[in-house]
Design a protein around this motif. Structure first.
Motif, PDB file in Angstrom:
ATOM      1  N   UNK A  82       0.880  -1.168   0.000  1.00  0.00           N
ATOM      2  CA  UNK A  82       0.000   0.000   0.000  1.00  0.00           C
ATOM      3  C   UNK A  82       0.913   1.213   0.000  1.00  0.00           C
ATOM      4  N   UNK A  83       0.768   2.090  -0.984  1.00  0.00           N
ATOM      5  CA  UNK A  83       1.694   3.207  -1.119  1.00  0.00           C
ATOM      6  C   UNK A  83       0.966   4.453  -1.609  1.00  0.00           C
ATOM      7  N   UNK A  84       1.655   5.560  -1.519  1.00  0.00           N
ATOM      8  CA  UNK A  84       1.087   6.828  -1.979  1.00  0.00           C
ATOM      9  C   UNK A  84       1.963   7.421  -3.067  1.00  0.00           C
ATOM     10  N   UNK A  85       1.343   8.240  -3.879  1.00  0.00           N
ATOM     11  CA  UNK A  85       2.067   9.008  -4.887  1.00  0.00           C
ATOM     12  C   UNK A  85       1.620  10.452  -4.757  1.00  0.00           C
ATOM     13  N   UNK A 106      -0.637   2.017   7.972  1.00  0.00           N
ATOM     14  CA  UNK A 106      -0.206   3.421   8.012  1.00  0.00           C
ATOM     15  C   UNK A 106       0.831   3.648   6.921  1.00  0.00           C
ATOM     16  N   UNK A 107       0.529   4.610   6.049  1.00  0.00           N
ATOM     17  CA  UNK A 107       1.445   4.970   4.966  1.00  0.00           C
ATOM     18  C   UNK A 107       2.084   6.313   5.310  1.00  0.00           C
ATOM     19  N   UNK A 108       3.368   6.307   5.583  1.00  0.00           N
ATOM     20  CA  UNK A 108       4.114   7.535   5.856  1.00  0.00           C
ATOM     21  C   UNK A 108       4.495   8.141   4.513  1.00  0.00           C
ATOM     22  N   UNK A 109       3.822   9.231   4.141  1.00  0.00           N
ATOM     23  CA  UNK A 109       4.055   9.817   2.826  1.00  0.00           C
ATOM     24  C   UNK A 109       5.380  10.574   2.748  1.00  0.00           C
ATOM     25  N   UNK A 110       5.954  10.917   3.894  1.00  0.00           N
ATOM     26  CA  UNK A 110       7.240  11.623   3.908  1.00  0.00           C
ATOM     27  C   UNK A 110       8.386  10.630   3.740  1.00  0.00           C
ATOM     28  N   UNK A 111       8.355   9.556   4.533  1.00  0.00           N
ATOM     29  CA  UNK A 111       9.408   8.542   4.467  1.00  0.00           C
ATOM     30  C   UNK A 111       9.146   7.494   3.395  1.00  0.00           C
ATOM     31  N   UNK A 112       7.919   7.529   2.799  1.00  0.00           N
ATOM     32  CA  UNK A 112       7.510   6.511   1.823  1.00  0.00           C
ATOM     33  C   UNK A 112       7.705   5.111   2.410  1.00  0.00           C
ATOM     34  N   UNK A 113       7.120   4.903   3.578  1.00  0.00           N
ATOM     35  CA  UNK A 113       7.238   3.649   4.307  1.00  0.00           C
ATOM     36  C   UNK A 113       5.855   3.239   4.807  1.00  0.00           C
ATOM     37  N   UNK A 132       3.050  15.398   6.391  1.00  0.00           N
ATOM     38  CA  UNK A 132       3.718  16.495   7.084  1.00  0.00           C
ATOM     39  C   UNK A 132       2.708  17.511   7.600  1.00  0.00           C
ATOM     40  N   UNK A 133       2.830  17.851   8.877  1.00  0.00           N
ATOM     41  CA  UNK A 133       1.905  18.788   9.513  1.00  0.00           C
ATOM     42  C   UNK A 133       1.889  20.140   8.787  1.00  0.00           C
ATOM     43  N   UNK A 134       0.682  20.713   8.698  1.00  0.00           N
ATOM     44  CA  UNK A 134       0.539  22.055   8.149  1.00  0.00           C
ATOM     45  C   UNK A 134       0.663  22.133   6.643  1.00  0.00           C
ATOM     46  N   UNK A 135       0.318  21.050   5.951  1.00  0.00           N
ATOM     47  CA  UNK A 135       0.449  21.049   4.497  1.00  0.00           C
ATOM     48  C   UNK A 135      -0.811  20.503   3.822  1.00  0.00           C
ATOM     49  N   UNK A 136      -1.027  20.968   2.606  1.00  0.00           N
ATOM     50  CA  UNK A 136      -2.105  20.511   1.748  1.00  0.00           C
ATOM     51  C   UNK A 136      -1.515  19.561   0.708  1.00  0.00           C
ATOM     52  N   UNK A 137      -2.201  18.459   0.485  1.00  0.00           N
ATOM     53  CA  UNK A 137      -1.677  17.428  -0.408  1.00  0.00           C
ATOM     54  C   UNK A 137      -2.642  17.121  -1.550  1.00  0.00           C
ATOM     55  N   UNK A 138      -2.049  16.786  -2.696  1.00  0.00           N
ATOM     56  CA  UNK A 138      -2.782  16.201  -3.814  1.00  0.00           C
ATOM     57  C   UNK A 138      -2.021  14.953  -4.242  1.00  0.00           C
ATOM     58  N   UNK A 178      -3.108  17.930   6.320  1.00  0.00           N
ATOM     59  CA  UNK A 178      -2.547  17.347   7.535  1.00  0.00           C
ATOM     60  C   UNK A 178      -2.366  18.463   8.551  1.00  0.00           C
ATOM     61  N   UNK A 179      -3.152  18.400   9.612  1.00  0.00           N
ATOM     62  CA  UNK A 179      -3.107  19.436  10.641  1.00  0.00           C
ATOM     63  C   UNK A 179      -3.248  18.765  12.008  1.00  0.00           C
ATOM     64  N   UNK A 180      -2.141  18.468  12.623  1.00  0.00           N
ATOM     65  CA  UNK A 180      -2.153  17.710  13.879  1.00  0.00           C
ATOM     66  C   UNK A 180      -2.651  18.519  15.063  1.00  0.00           C
TER      67      UNK A 180
END
Length: 263
Positions: free
Chosen positions: A118-121, A149-156, A194-200, A229-231
């Motif tokens: 399971x991964x993100x792009x 859990x997909x860590x989109x920063x570490x790609x893990x 990542x906290x405080x960011x908008x993603x597409x 992402x807003x923790x």
């Protein structure tokens, strides 16, 4: 044993309709020609990907500029995020708060379904700014049998069973159902960004269903999945009383909407 006493019994579907041959491919008598097709076990292996436990969304703009949403039935006032999932996807300035998906896995006793990865792009990421919170569900969430859990920063990607302290990395770890362990299994996929960011971007699930490689995708380049992402609630806001929802009777956005007080 003579031909008259010969009985041919094959557990299959018969294609010959001559007299003396029944539907179970049993032939009795002389000089019968039987053509049978083997009946394979019915397969139930399947995988479905959908949004899951979405309660709020974030609009990049002021409340007075909120676009008109899709109408929903009054009896869905307490939960209509699913009704709006297509509208969220089609509205560029709206991002779901957090990113959560449900992976529904089904397998019969003769099936084998394997979730390999399971991964993100990520297509785009930018810093968040002030906006307007939208609330569209007022109930509690539910727990799935497996948490991914997909860590989109570490790609893990990691996963664990519900109420288990053991966490495994995917790949090489995988989720498997079938081969005697038949039934249904739900997995919740959460994107950790990542906290405080908008993603597409998009979420991608690689699987093998009865020996066939399958890929399941949510979001495309032309119609990406969007989330914020807003923790801490710094941008989205921590108080749901400040959130807006569409009133199904008044046909307008209402701040602090309470679906439980509707007549």
């Amino acid at each position: 044993m003579g031909l008259a006493a010969l009985v041919v019994s094959i557990a299959a579907a018969c294609t010959d309709s001559k007299e003396g041959i029944n539907g179970e491919c049993n032939a009795q008598g002389d000089n019968n020609q039987v053509v049978c097709n083997a009946v394979l076990p019915r397969t139930y292996g399947d995988v479905k990907l959908s949004l899951y436990n979405i309660f709020r969304a974030f609009y990049i703009g002021h409340p007075q500029d909120l676009p008109r949403p899709l109408d929903y039935p009054e009896d869905e006032a307490q939960s209509h995020c699913d009704d709006w999932s297509g509208w969220f996807a089609a509205t560029p300035d709206i991002y779901t708060v957090g990113a959560s998906f449900k992976l529904e896995i089904q397998a019969g006793s003769s099936d084998l379904v394997v979730i390999k990865d399971v991964r993100s792009k990520i297509f785009n990421r930018k810093a968040a700014s002030a906006g307007t919170l939208i609330k569209c569900s007022y109930g509690g969430g539910s727990n799935a049998g497996v948490s991914v859990v997909v860590d989109t920063v570490k790609q893990r990607t990691t996963f664990s069973e519900f109420d288990s302290d053991e966490t495994r990395v995917m790949p090489p770890g995988s989720i498997t159902l079938g081969q005697g362990d038949a039934g249904f299994l739900n997995a919740q996929i959460t994107l950790d960004s990542k906290h405080g960011h908008l993603y597409e971007g998009q979420i991608i699930v690689d699987a093998i269903v009865n020996g066939v490689e399958e890929t399941y995708v949510w979001g495309t380049k032309d119609s990406p999945f969007r989330w914020v992402e807003d923790e801490t609630g710094e941008f989205v806001g921590a108080d749901d009383d400040e959130a807006y929802d569409w009133h199904p009777q008044q046909k307008k956005w209402v701040k602090g909407f309470d679906p439980f007080s509707m007549p």
